[in-house]
Write a protein that holds these residues in place. Sequence first.
Motif, short mmCIF file in Angstrom:
data_model
loop_
_atom_site.label_atom_id
_atom_site.label_comp_id
_atom_site.label_asym_id
_atom_site.label_seq_id
_atom_site.Cartn_x
_atom_site.Cartn_y
_atom_site.Cartn_z
N GLY A 198 1.00 -1.29 -0.12
CA GLY A 198 -0.03 -0.13 -0.04
C GLY A 198 0.73 1.51 -0.19
N PHE A 199 2.10 1.14 -0.04
CA PHE A 199 2.84 2.31 -0.11
C PHE A 199 3.06 3.02 -1.57
CE2 PHE A 199 4.39 0.51 3.94
CZ PHE A 199 4.20 1.36 4.81
N GLU A 200 3.13 4.33 -1.59
CA GLU A 200 3.28 5.03 -2.82
C GLU A 200 4.88 5.08 -3.31
OE1 GLU A 200 1.41 6.08 -5.23
OE2 GLU A 200 -0.64 5.63 -4.05
N THR A 201 5.12 4.31 -4.24
CA THR A 201 6.89 4.17 -4.40
C THR A 201 7.29 5.51 -5.23
OG1 THR A 201 6.02 3.35 -6.75
CG2 THR A 201 6.37 1.84 -4.70
N LYS A 202 6.28 6.25 -5.55
CA LYS A 202 6.87 7.51 -6.22
C LYS A 202 7.49 8.33 -5.23
CE LYS A 202 4.34 8.39 -10.55
NZ LYS A 202 3.67 9.13 -11.31
N ILE A 203 6.62 8.58 -3.85
CA ILE A 203 7.04 9.41 -2.74
C ILE A 203 8.09 8.78 -2.15
CG2 ILE A 203 5.84 10.19 -0.63
CD1 ILE A 203 4.66 11.23 -3.16
N MET A 204 8.23 7.41 -2.17
CA MET A 204 9.29 6.61 -1.30
C MET A 204 10.68 7.09 -2.06
SD MET A 204 7.74 2.97 -0.63
CE MET A 204 9.38 2.23 -0.03
N ARG A 205 10.42 6.95 -3.34
CA ARG A 205 11.78 7.45 -4.20
C ARG A 205 12.08 8.83 -3.90
NH1 ARG A 205 12.97 3.34 -8.15
NH2 ARG A 205 11.24 1.92 -8.49
N GLN A 206 11.07 9.84 -3.71
CA GLN A 206 11.59 11.09 -3.52
C GLN A 206 12.15 11.24 -2.23
OE1 GLN A 206 7.83 13.18 -3.70
NE2 GLN A 206 7.96 13.55 -5.68
N LEU A 207 11.76 10.47 -1.05
CA LEU A 207 12.26 10.34 0.29
C LEU A 207 13.65 10.10 0.25
CD1 LEU A 207 9.24 9.11 2.48
CD2 LEU A 207 10.30 11.40 2.44
N VAL A 208 13.97 8.92 -0.71
CA VAL A 208 15.40 8.31 -0.60
C VAL A 208 16.33 9.33 -1.33
CG1 VAL A 208 16.72 6.60 -1.86
CG2 VAL A 208 14.52 5.83 -0.89
N ARG A 209 15.72 10.17 -2.32
CA ARG A 209 16.48 11.17 -2.77
C ARG A 209 16.77 12.22 -1.89
NH1 ARG A 209 15.08 15.74 -5.31
NH2 ARG A 209 12.80 15.04 -5.30
N LEU A 210 15.78 12.77 -1.29
CA LEU A 210 15.95 13.75 -0.18
C LEU A 210 16.85 13.46 1.02
CD1 LEU A 210 12.30 14.96 0.01
CD2 LEU A 210 14.28 16.11 -1.01
N ARG A 211 16.67 11.99 1.28
CA ARG A 211 17.72 11.55 2.55
C ARG A 211 18.92 11.70 2.16
NH1 ARG A 211 15.45 8.33 6.85
NH2 ARG A 211 17.00 6.98 6.45
N LYS A 212 19.47 11.52 0.79
CA LYS A 212 20.80 11.42 0.17
C LYS A 212 21.50 13.12 0.19
CE LYS A 212 20.50 7.91 -3.19
NZ LYS A 212 20.55 7.67 -4.39
N MET A 213 20.52 13.88 0.28
CA MET A 213 20.91 15.46 0.36
C MET A 213 21.36 15.92 1.68
SD MET A 213 17.88 16.93 -2.16
CE MET A 213 18.57 18.50 -2.23
#
Length: 82
Positions: free
Chosen positions: A44-59
């Motif tokens: 049930g998780f939104e993978t687009k949002i998860m990808r954004q979070l992963v990208r943001l956490r790298k910053m």
Amino acid sequence: MADAGGIAADRLKSFIERIERLEEEKAAIAGDIREVYSEAKSTGFETKIMRQLVRLRKMEAHDREEQEQLLDLYKRAVGMVG
């Protein structure tokens, strides 16, 4: 080492083989990542949002804050924020 046209052939071959092995490992890891996203999506998780979070956490925090401020500014400029 055998030289071919001034190139150390054995050394070049060694580099190429190492790169090929790493490319194979990279492909395997990419497959593993896709599986994790697929598993998350099936629960049930939104993978687009998860990808954004992963990208943001790298910053870096400063860069992330600056990006968020600019996004907010741009949203206000185009009337997307009340």
